[in-house]
Design an enzyme around this catalytic site. Structure first.
Site, PDB file in Angstrom:
ATOM      1  N   GLY A  47      -7.390  -9.720   1.185  1.00 45.03           N
ATOM      2  CA  GLY A  47      -8.764  -9.679   1.675  1.00 45.03           C
ATOM      3  C   GLY A  47      -9.380  -8.295   1.529  1.00 45.03           C
ATOM      4  O   GLY A  47     -10.558  -8.155   1.184  1.00 45.03           O
TER       5      GLY A  47
ATOM      6  N   ASN B  36     -13.154 -11.442  13.554  1.00 49.56           N
ATOM      7  CA  ASN B  36     -11.697 -11.504  13.700  1.00 49.56           C
ATOM      8  C   ASN B  36     -11.207 -11.174  15.103  1.00 49.56           C
ATOM      9  O   ASN B  36     -10.080 -11.468  15.449  1.00 49.56           O
ATOM     10  CB  ASN B  36     -11.037 -10.557  12.695  1.00 49.56           C
ATOM     11  CG  ASN B  36     -11.566  -9.145  12.792  1.00 49.56           C
ATOM     12  OD1 ASN B  36     -12.777  -8.919  12.725  1.00 49.56           O
ATOM     13  ND2 ASN B  36     -10.684  -8.184  12.983  1.00 49.56           N
TER      14      ASN B  36
ATOM     15  N   THR C 103      -1.029  -7.712 -14.371  1.00 44.91           N
ATOM     16  CA  THR C 103      -0.324  -8.988 -14.506  1.00 44.91           C
ATOM     17  C   THR C 103      -0.367  -9.752 -13.184  1.00 44.91           C
ATOM     18  O   THR C 103      -0.116  -9.186 -12.127  1.00 44.91           O
ATOM     19  CB  THR C 103       1.130  -8.748 -14.957  1.00 44.91           C
ATOM     20  OG1 THR C 103       1.096  -8.065 -16.202  1.00 44.91           O
ATOM     21  CG2 THR C 103       1.887 -10.054 -15.106  1.00 44.91           C
TER      22      THR C 103
ATOM     23  N   CYS D 259      -4.701   1.017  15.593  1.00 46.26           N
ATOM     24  CA  CYS D 259      -3.823   1.862  16.384  1.00 46.26           C
ATOM     25  C   CYS D 259      -3.663   3.205  15.702  1.00 46.26           C
ATOM     26  O   CYS D 259      -3.562   3.273  14.495  1.00 46.26           O
ATOM     27  CB  CYS D 259      -2.432   1.241  16.497  1.00 46.26           C
ATOM     28  SG  CYS D 259      -2.424  -0.320  17.333  1.00 46.26           S
TER      29      CYS D 259
END
Lengths: 380, 369
Positions: free
Chosen positions: A71, A151, A237, A325
């Protein structure tokens, strides 16, 4: 003591079918999809099938899918790629203060490179309004990036409505759909987005994979160079086995979306109910009737995040505060800071619980009981 | 008594070898051990790397080797309010503070202890070289066995109640043995250098650090007879007895700091190490902490006026206001206001306080305080 996992928004367990699909490819089909021989063709076949599955899941074309390392890379590619490829049309970008850092920090970097950014505020609901986007929109806006589901809070943003007002505007519309994908149905024709980010490890697939949907009208400046893969947009690749696993995970969440949605609603209700029954003092953050059921963010007045998370972990409940954190200590969440202010007690006493494959009604009840006992011990 | 396996010990881990071995020994003794790293200071270097991140990485490696859970906790605000503010205030007052004593009192054995107790801890443990002796309900703090490493000087503000919940697993070991245990167990921190100096300053230049927070006011360097010897960079940069960094030479030296005049911003110097002006016969201390019983009557014991100093015989006279007058068996050199005085009866640390007035002929020496 078996720990109970309530942190599916951070990452998810890999589905056994995914492991099986990947293992088969790893063991047998090692070819390079670009090679001009039978080994290569076999690998290419896997890649094409996976791309078709990813495309179908969004009602998109196969050529619009770019596999990435996750993401974060997809967000970087969409934002940096679209901004630099279109900077002659303008240098204004709109986003929100509640984006994931993969978006926010990428856009901060654009700002340092001379782009002008509008960061939209949120109120306590945690939801952006169409009117805010409308007001911020300018003639020289070239990109709007707004997440589909937050989120940390699970709050759903009005992507389709924003897509509607951007329909006749030059600005490209990007949405980070990492937390929405697999939970909400996504049709890019309804949403009218140009760019959309998906991550594999949030949907029980392997880590290190994601894709960017990029419709064919979008020009993207490549952020990497070195090969023809993914139509030159993502050279290197391909991770064939991983992509096959990712595709399997996509198939599974597509197939089970409706039943999972119902199950997560039950988990959430069960969790909240158990806290209530145990007399826990708590507040739910964000607009509940506009949230996905897989994420719930709860404030426990009179506590602090660090103490709660450590206590939960030591008693076998894995949750998180959903924020970054530094040296192991929790920084205040930028999302809750935007909703309530950085100093607000709520910003510093809230925990994110997120549900998924590792849960059932029994372990949800057990976890809620442990959470309740800890919060009650710390506050009473 | 609970079994060790049911006894939760939360270890304060710094990423150094001492706290690493502390956690290891407790784990070997079968305790339910949890490692916690305290982030007390926001320190980012010129490359944007926070030194705390590197230390926490070491904590992670060691905890994974030992097989214990680890966490980080942020006490930056408490540290700023309780330790750093005190540190600056003392320098502003022309004194020489001891932030390590304050850090133990306010952070490690208060904020951290409270946090550990909220995690269901029965004890907290640190890698300090000191010992706890428990006899029934009576708990005492003894010096560490390694004379050269004994850290009770910094722990003088702990109370008996706090010590009840404290373990110092290294107290009976020499430092060399601690290093050996770390090496034998291949701990990631076995060869890590011991940290030196005050934690938030680290390896940086002390003068530069202090000047970022306090305005320096240069002034005259004079002898007590009123002879001008040069200029100083700011009184806060100097401590009683100091020889280095004065920048004055010439006949009659070497020169030592013997006192300060805050009102007129004068640094007093005197010639020779054993300059009479550096010697005193007693002191008055406040902010007293008595670990066990508070004394009502005068008594004789030994004391340290700075870390790693040998013990000196003293008579302690308790005052009604809780302060004490201390009279030295023999005159002492370079007693420094702001530093800790710590009392011992043989191996037992009785407690300590902060040096306030320095006495000669039973009167405060005007040029020191």
């Amino acid at each position: 003591m078996t720990a109970i996992y309530l942190d599916h928004a951070a990452t998810t367990p890999v589905h056994p079918d995914v492991i099986q699909a990947m293992t088969a490819v790893l063991a047998e089909d090692f070819g390079n999809p670009s090679s001009v021989h039978s080994f290569g063709r076999k690998a290419r076949q896997h890649l094409d099938q996976a791309r078709a599955i990813a495309a179908q899941s969004l009602h998109a074309g196969e050529r619009d899918i770019i596999f990435t390392s996750g993401g974060t890379e997809a967000n970087n590619m969409a934002i940096t790629g679209a901004a630099f490829a279109n900077q002659e049309k303008g240098k204004h970008v709109i986003t929100t203060k509640i984006e994931h850092h993969a978006v926010l920090h990428t856009i901060n970097n654009l700002e340092q490179q001379g782009f002008e950014i509008s960061y939209l505020d949120v109120d306590e609901t945690g939801q952006i309004t169409v009117e805010q986007v409308q007001e911020a929109l300018r003639e020289d806006t070239i990109l709007v990036s707004i997440m589909m589901v937050n989120n940390e809070t699970g709050v759903i943003q009005p992507i389709a409505a924003i897509g509607e007002i951007l329909h006749d505007h030059q600005a490209y519309f990007h949405t980070d759909a990492v937390q929405a994908y697999g939970i909400l149905p996504i049709d890019i024709n309804i949403l009218q987005v140009d760019l959309l980010t998906v991550s594999s490890h949030k949907i029980n697939g392997p880590k290190g994979l994601g894709f960017l949907y990029s419709n064919k009208e979008v020009t993207l400046e490549p952020i990497q160079y070195g090969g023809e893969q993914e139509r030159k947009r993502r050279p290197g690749t391909e991770n064939v086995a991983g992509i096959v696993g990712f595709a399997k995970a996509i198939e599974l969440v597509q197939r089970e979306q409706a039943s999972c949605f119902t199950a997560y609603q039950q988990y959430r209700d069960q969790f909240v109910q158990e806290l209530e029954q145990q007399g826990v003092n708590f507040l739910i953050n964000g607009k509940q009737d506009q949230s996905v059921p897989s994420i719930i963010n709860i404030s426990f007045p009179g506590t602090n995040v660090e103490s709660l998370l450590m206590n939960f972990d030591l008693s076998g409940v894995a949750a998180s505060s959903g924020s970054a954190c530094t040296a192991g200590s929790v920084d205040p969440s930028h999302v809750l800071s935007a909703m309530f202010s950085p100093e607000n007690e709520r910003t510093n006493n809230s925990i994110r619980f997120s549900f998924g494959l590792a849960n059932d009604l029994d372990n949800i009840k057990e976890a809620a009981g442990k959470v309740a006992a800890i919060v009650n011990r710390l506050t009473k | 008594m609970k079994d060790n396996k049911d006894t939760r010990v939360v270890v304060g881990m710094s990423g150094g070898v001492d706290s690493s071995v502390t956690a290891l020994l407790l784990k070997q003794q079968g305790y339910d051990v949890v490692g916690i790293f305290m982030k007390n200071w926001d320190d980012t270097d010129e490359n944007g790397v926070c030194t705390a991140t590197e230390d926490f990485d070491d904590v992670i490696r060691v905890c994974n080797q030992i097989g214990i859970p680890y966490y980080g906790v942020n006490f930056e605000k408490q540290y700023w309010d309780k330790v750093f503010t005190y540190f600056l205030d003392e320098y502003k007052a022309g004194r020489t503070p001891n932030p390590d004593v304050m850090c133990n009192k306010e952070i490690k054995f208060k904020a951290f202890l409270e946090h550990a107790l909220s995690l269901g801890a029965d004890y907290v443990a640190t890698g300090h070289y000191a010992q706890v002796r428990r006899e029934g309900d009576h708990v005492e703090m003894l010096r560490g066995v390694d004379e050269n490493k004994d850290q009770t000087y910094f722990l003088n503000q702990l109370s008996e109640d706090v010590l009840r919940k404290v373990m110092f697993p290294l107290g009976h070991l020499p430092k060399a043995e601690v290093r050996r245990i770390a090496k034998e167990n291949n701990l990631a921190t076995a060869d890590k250098k011991d940290s030196t100096g005050i934690c938030f300053i680290g390896e940086r230049n002390f003068k530069e650090f202090l000047s970022e927070y306090l305005p320096a006011q240069p002034g005259k360097i004079m002898t007590l007879d009123g002879i001008e010897k040069g200029t100083h960079d700011g009184l806060m940069y100097y401590t009683i007895g100091q020889r280095q960094g004065l920048g004055i030479g010439g006949p009659g030296g070497p020169w030592f700091v013997v006192g300060k005049n805050l009102a007129d911003n004068i640094l007093y110097v005197g010639a020779e190490y054993h300059n009479d002006a550096l010697y005193s016969e007693g002191l008055v201390a406040d902010a007293l902490n008595w670990i066990n019983e508070q004394p009502a009557e005068p008594f004789h014991c030994t004391a340290k006026f700075r870390y790693r100093q040998k013990d000196h015989g003293v008579m302690v006279y308790p005052n009604p206001d809780g302060t004490v007058k201390v009279v030295f068996d023999n005159p002492e050199r370079a007693i420094t206001p702001g530093q800790a005085i710590v009392f011992y009866q043989d191996e037992v640390c009785l407690g300590g306080g902060t040096i306030n007035d320095v006495l000669k002929n039973d009167q405060p020496i005007s040029y020191v305080g």
